[in-house]
Design a protein around this motif. Structure first.
Motif, PDB file in Angstrom:
ATOM      1  N   PRO A 193      36.469  66.980   3.158  1.00 16.81           N
ATOM      2  CA  PRO A 193      37.930  67.124   3.027  1.00 16.81           C
ATOM      3  C   PRO A 193      38.299  67.971   1.808  1.00 16.81           C
ATOM      4  O   PRO A 193      38.835  67.474   0.804  1.00 16.81           O
ATOM      5  CB  PRO A 193      38.402  65.677   2.883  1.00 16.81           C
ATOM      6  N   HIS A 194      38.035  69.271   1.883  1.00 17.03           N
ATOM      7  CA  HIS A 194      38.254  70.132   0.716  1.00 17.03           C
ATOM      8  C   HIS A 194      39.710  70.172   0.247  1.00 17.03           C
ATOM      9  O   HIS A 194      39.978  70.414  -0.932  1.00 17.03           O
ATOM     10  CB  HIS A 194      37.820  71.565   1.037  1.00 17.03           C
ATOM     11  N   ASN A 195      40.664  69.995   1.160  1.00 12.06           N
ATOM     12  CA  ASN A 195      42.085  70.104   0.810  1.00 12.06           C
ATOM     13  C   ASN A 195      42.322  71.406   0.042  1.00 12.06           C
ATOM     14  O   ASN A 195      42.707  71.403  -1.129  1.00 12.06           O
ATOM     15  CB  ASN A 195      42.525  68.903  -0.033  1.00 12.06           C
ATOM     16  N   SER A 245      48.355  71.872  -4.542  1.00 15.39           N
ATOM     17  CA  SER A 245      49.471  70.998  -4.202  1.00 15.39           C
ATOM     18  C   SER A 245      50.171  70.372  -5.402  1.00 15.39           C
ATOM     19  O   SER A 245      50.887  69.389  -5.252  1.00 15.39           O
ATOM     20  CB  SER A 245      48.984  69.875  -3.283  1.00 15.39           C
ATOM     21  N   LYS A 305      51.514  73.566   9.042  1.00 17.33           N
ATOM     22  CA  LYS A 305      50.334  73.325   8.222  1.00 17.33           C
ATOM     23  C   LYS A 305      49.206  74.234   8.698  1.00 17.33           C
ATOM     24  O   LYS A 305      48.905  74.311   9.878  1.00 17.33           O
ATOM     25  CB  LYS A 305      49.896  71.861   8.322  1.00 17.33           C
ATOM     26  N   THR A 353      42.489  75.353   8.368  1.00 18.44           N
ATOM     27  CA  THR A 353      41.617  75.899   7.331  1.00 18.44           C
ATOM     28  C   THR A 353      40.138  75.883   7.698  1.00 18.44           C
ATOM     29  O   THR A 353      39.306  76.338   6.920  1.00 18.44           O
ATOM     30  CB  THR A 353      41.818  75.129   6.007  1.00 18.44           C
ATOM     31  N   ARG A 406      35.920  63.656  -8.158  1.00 15.93           N
ATOM     32  CA  ARG A 406      36.303  64.328  -6.919  1.00 15.93           C
ATOM     33  C   ARG A 406      35.152  64.320  -5.916  1.00 15.93           C
ATOM     34  O   ARG A 406      35.348  64.074  -4.723  1.00 15.93           O
ATOM     35  CB  ARG A 406      36.733  65.765  -7.211  1.00 15.93           C
ATOM     36  N   GLU A 420      35.361  62.653  -2.133  1.00 10.75           N
ATOM     37  CA  GLU A 420      35.204  63.470  -0.930  1.00 10.75           C
ATOM     38  C   GLU A 420      33.955  63.079  -0.146  1.00 10.75           C
ATOM     39  O   GLU A 420      33.988  62.996   1.085  1.00 10.75           O
ATOM     40  CB  GLU A 420      35.179  64.949  -1.317  1.00 10.75           C
ATOM     41  N   ARG A 440      33.679  72.434  -5.929  1.00  9.71           N
ATOM     42  CA  ARG A 440      33.844  71.847  -4.601  1.00  9.71           C
ATOM     43  C   ARG A 440      32.485  71.355  -4.087  1.00  9.71           C
ATOM     44  O   ARG A 440      31.431  71.878  -4.476  1.00  9.71           O
ATOM     45  CB  ARG A 440      34.427  72.878  -3.631  1.00  9.71           C
ATOM     46  N   SER A 465      38.900  76.809  -0.795  1.00 10.53           N
ATOM     47  CA  SER A 465      39.959  76.768  -1.795  1.00 10.53           C
ATOM     48  C   SER A 465      40.856  77.981  -1.646  1.00 10.53           C
ATOM     49  O   SER A 465      40.376  79.105  -1.506  1.00 10.53           O
ATOM     50  CB  SER A 465      39.373  76.740  -3.212  1.00 10.53           C
ATOM     51  N   THR A 490      44.554  69.985 -11.312  1.00 14.71           N
ATOM     52  CA  THR A 490      44.840  68.637 -10.815  1.00 14.71           C
ATOM     53  C   THR A 490      45.662  67.869 -11.848  1.00 14.71           C
ATOM     54  O   THR A 490      45.294  67.831 -13.023  1.00 14.71           O
ATOM     55  CB  THR A 490      43.521  67.903 -10.536  1.00 14.71           C
TER      56      THR A 490
END
Length: 816
Positions: free
Chosen positions: A117-119, A123, A137, A140, A272, A276, A304, A373, A510
């Protein structure tokens, strides 16, 4: 232009910098603490505490760890840029000596493992909001540990072999037979976005999955229509890779007794990775412990999750034995997350006196086979106008899939690319229209009186003295005496050129961070924080902050990092966030600690809390000689109140904008085209500088990274086969101590109003202007040959061709 920030959805958000309190407003405890701090350690060049451990071989890097009964993994990778997986035959591999397990995407599907779930879309409240063209949305691209359908770039993992030894695993991997169906591919950024290009994901037939427009289109169009001059250019800022000193490694262990997983893997943030990977494995986060201690280089490439991290954990559960994977250098070149790869078309509208009126930009970011990303596109989008007061701008920001390795945030994520575009564009405008390059910049710089300044796409610059930076950079570079040096170089058959660039970059990151501070019985202070250093010196600079807040010697403060059984919350290290976020929450936690200490001291003294003062590490009862030292207070109250310890969380969204200027001088050999940097000078406004020794080190490293891309580094791909050509250090040029000059670097400290310590950031400023500064210098050196632009890297071959073909060598596609 100081209007409210407008998001892509046109909601109006009042930026926190606009919400100014009156001078008489009551200060929060953490702000009061900072205001009253003596700063005996902050601002001092204290030598790094961690260096003794690192230079004596006592570092704890990922590959240093081994466990009893450990097995070894090798990965089977795609030889094709795009190919369907028709089947995978494990039979011969499983019969190979020592092989214990062969895993494929079908096994992964059978076991129910999820994608990572890299998101990828940033945000925080003030990131540029990227969306699909229809404002939905964006798709990705799922990132499974192993694919079941097809490979989307050369080097993509499609199977993993586990054996008793590393050599047996490698042999077994050679015997895994994959039935491939080759498919059409596209690796070039611009071509990938053209109609009819091969499709990477069926869900996005045209490959363009982000398409967002920012700015005031009507205002921009009107300004262009009224302009006396318009200058246009197109640039491709190519791919590079991090080439970390330590190739990535991971060691996974599943304990059947406790039913817990443990992962040893260097990263930019262990918390993180834990969160994940627990989702990938379908477990609760507390069932996974991640250990990330010393990290041998990051620059964004380790921020990541990599598929091998999940694979070793999964394989360990299936074997009930530890599984270790260590990448070869060639695997790292193929499959480390890469950086840059932006095609940008830019236009600048000018009045006849040189005033900038408006700007247009079209930025196309190549994310590779899937989006890990979108930070580079987002960060760059907010800064297209650079350091200049440009009233109107319109930006189209797009992201495109291609059959290449995924890109990721890479040092100064997105900012060197847009800085390169605006600074090259200003150079071209001066050249085409007859302006002095420095004066054209100077007359358009944002003045300090305009701060906080909202640029034309909504980014709010917190503070800065841009013209002062420019003046000081010119002074320390000895710009005024360049002509004498140029004549001397000519006497030796060399062409001397000089380049200048202003820059502004951003630091968001973040938003959440936690600090835990405890007074230990042994006379030390332990600080738990969720950032993750990879050479930045956190163990020293963080200790300086806490030492000053609590008024104790810095030698008594120890920073604890990288073990998720201890570090429960933290945003990791990226986007220049570490000192700003950690410093702020550590100041808050320090205020909490002293408040708790004052409460306990008052209880011991039999007094009211407001009668207890604190100075020099000692609590003192007013109008008496009664005192108690901080560490003694912790020991005396432990039995009744527990350890003297606090936990503080903080969430901080407001960005800051480090800025500065850089000057480069190069000598070009007339015969060979060889470029040598002979002088390099920078001014960097980092806000409050915690440790100038560390900041200078970061600046030096940042310059080397930017200069490396400008002069040597390139993840080249053969267009006829889609094969990467840079697979080793034989194929990939790097900055080294013998091809870099000594730098002249100075620090400017214009305090940011956005956080208690006034910090901006100091880790990425060296990189941000370097691409433009070097290319500006090389183009200046080649002026007599009619060269207007040159494609990076400025290798001898590229320079020689430019010298012998003049404007034809201008791959920046300059057009009137």
């Amino acid at each position: 232009m100081n209007s409210p920030l407008k998001t892509a959805a046109n909601e109006v958000i009042v930026h926190p910098l606009k919400q100014k309190k009156s001078p008489s407003a009551e200060l929060s405890p953490e702000l009061k603490l900072v205001q009253d701090a003596l700063f005996k350690h902050v601002g001092k060049p204290i030598p790094r505490k961690e260096d003794g451990r690192l230079i004596t071989g006592e570092g704890r890097f990922s590959d240093d760890f081994s466990l009893p009964g450990q097995t070894y993994a090798a990965v089977v990778r795609s030889p094709y840029p795009h190919a369907r997986i028709l089947g995978i035959n494990k039979t011969e591999a499983l019969a190979s000596p020592g092989v214990l397990l062969v895993l494929t995407g079908e096994d992964l599907r059978a076991d129910g493992l999820k994608d990572i779930p890299h998101n990828p879309i940033p945000s925080t409240n003030f990131d540029m909001k990227l969306r699909a063209k229809d404002r939905s949305k964006a798709f990705t691209g799922p990132h499974h540990l192993l694919p079941t359908d097809k490979a989307r770039h050369v080097g993509e993992a499609v199977a993993m072999v586990v054996a008793e030894t590393a050599a047996q695993a490698a042999d077994g991997a050679e015997k895994v037979l994959v039935d491939w169906e080759e498919l059409p591919y596209v690796t070039d950024t611009a071509i990938a976005a053209e109609p009819g290009a091969p499709t990477i994901w069926d869900e996005v037939p045209d490959n363009v999955f982000i398409d967002t427009t920012f700015g005031d289109r009507e205002g921009t169009d009107a300004a262009f229509a009224a302009a006396d001059h318009v200058v246009k250019a197109q640039f491709h800022i190519h791919r590079v890779t991090a080439v970390t000193m330590e190739p990535r490694a991971s060691l996974g262990h599943y304990d059947p007794g406790t039913k817990r997983y443990t992962l040893y893997a260097g990263s930019g943030g262990a918390v993180r990775q834990k969160n994940e990977l627990s989702k990938v494995l379908g477990i609760e986060p507390n069932e996974l412990r991640v250990l990330s201690f010393d990290v041998g280089g990051n620059f964004g490439a380790r921020n990541r999750v990599y598929v091998e991290f999940g694979l070793v954990l999964w394989a360990s559960r299936k074997l009930a034995r530890p599984v270790k994977y260590t990448a070869t250098r060639s695997e790292a070149f193929l499959t480390d997350y890469q950086g840059r790869d932006l095609v940008t078309k830019v236009e600048l509208a000018l009045r006849k006196d040189g005033k900038f009126l408006a700007m247009r930009a079209d930025n196309l970011s190549n994310v590779g086979g899937r989006a890990v990303s979108l930070s580079p596109l987002s960060k760059g989008s907010g800064l297209i106008t650079g350091s200049y007061d440009i009233p109107y701008a319109t930006l189209r920001a797009r992201a495109v899939f291609s059959n290449t390795m995924c890109t990721q945030a890479y040092r100064s994520s997105g900012r060197p690319e847009v800085t390169y575009a605006i600074e090259r564009l200003v150079e071209l405008a001066a050249d085409q229209l007859g302006f002095d390059k420095l004066e054209l910049r100077r007359m358009n710089l944002i003045p300090p009186s305009a701060m906080p300044y909202t640029n034309a796409v909504g980014s709010v610059y917190d503070s800065g003295e841009y013209e002062k930076n420019m003046d000081r950079a010119l002074e320390i570079s000895e710009w005024a005496t360049f002509d004498a040096r140029k004549a001397e170089a000519a006497s030796r058959g060399k062409l001397l050129g000089r380049g200048f660039a202003n820059y502004v970059e951003s630091s968001i990151g973040t938003p959440k961070e936690r600090a835990e501070i405890e007074i230990k019985d042994d006379g030390n202070i332990e600080v738990v924080i969720g950032t993750q250093p990879s050479g930045q010196g956190h163990e020293t600079s963080f200790a300086q902050v806490v030492a000053d807040m609590i008024q104790v010697p810095v030698e008594k403060v120890w920073i604890v990092l990288g073990d998720t059984d201890i570090v429960s919350v933290g945003g990791g290290s990226h986007s220049g966030r570490s000192m700003r976020h950690a410093g702020t929450v550590m100041a808050m936690a320090s205020a909490d600690l002293l408040a708790e200490g004052r409460k306990r001291a008052a209880e011991l003294f039999g007094s009211a809390e407001d009668e207890v003062g604190f100075e020099g590490g000692v609590f003192k009862l007013a109008d008496s000689n009664r005192t108690i030292e901080l560490f003694e207070l912790g020991r005396r109250t432990r039995s009744t109140h527990g350890p003297l310890r606090v936990v503080r969380d903080n969430e901080m969204h407001t960005p800051v904008y480090p800025n500065g200027a850089a000057v480069c001088e190069v000598e070009v050999d007339r015969e060979t085209g060889h470029v040598q940097i002979v002088r390099y000078s920078t001014i960097d406004d980092v806000g409050r500088c915690i440790n100038p020794l560390i900041v200078h080190g970061q600046t030096h490293g940042g310059i080397a990274q930017g200069v490396g891309q400008a002069m040597w580094e390139l993840c080249a791909i053969d267009p006829t086969s889609g094969q990467p050509l840079a697979g080793s250090l034989m194929d990939y040029g790097m900055p080294r101590s013998d091809n870099m000059p000594s730098f002249k670097c100075e620090i400017a400290e214009v305090i940011s109003p956005t956080n208690p310590l006034g910090i901006k950031a100091g880790g990425e400023g060296g990189t941000t202007p370097a691409l433009a500064t070097v290319v500006n210098a090389v183009v200046d050196a080649l002026r007599e040959f009619g060269v207007k632009d040159i494609q990076m890297p400025v290798t001898p071959a590229n320079v020689w061709r430019a010298m012998n073909s003049g404007r034809k060598a201008s791959s920046g596609d300059i057009y009137e």
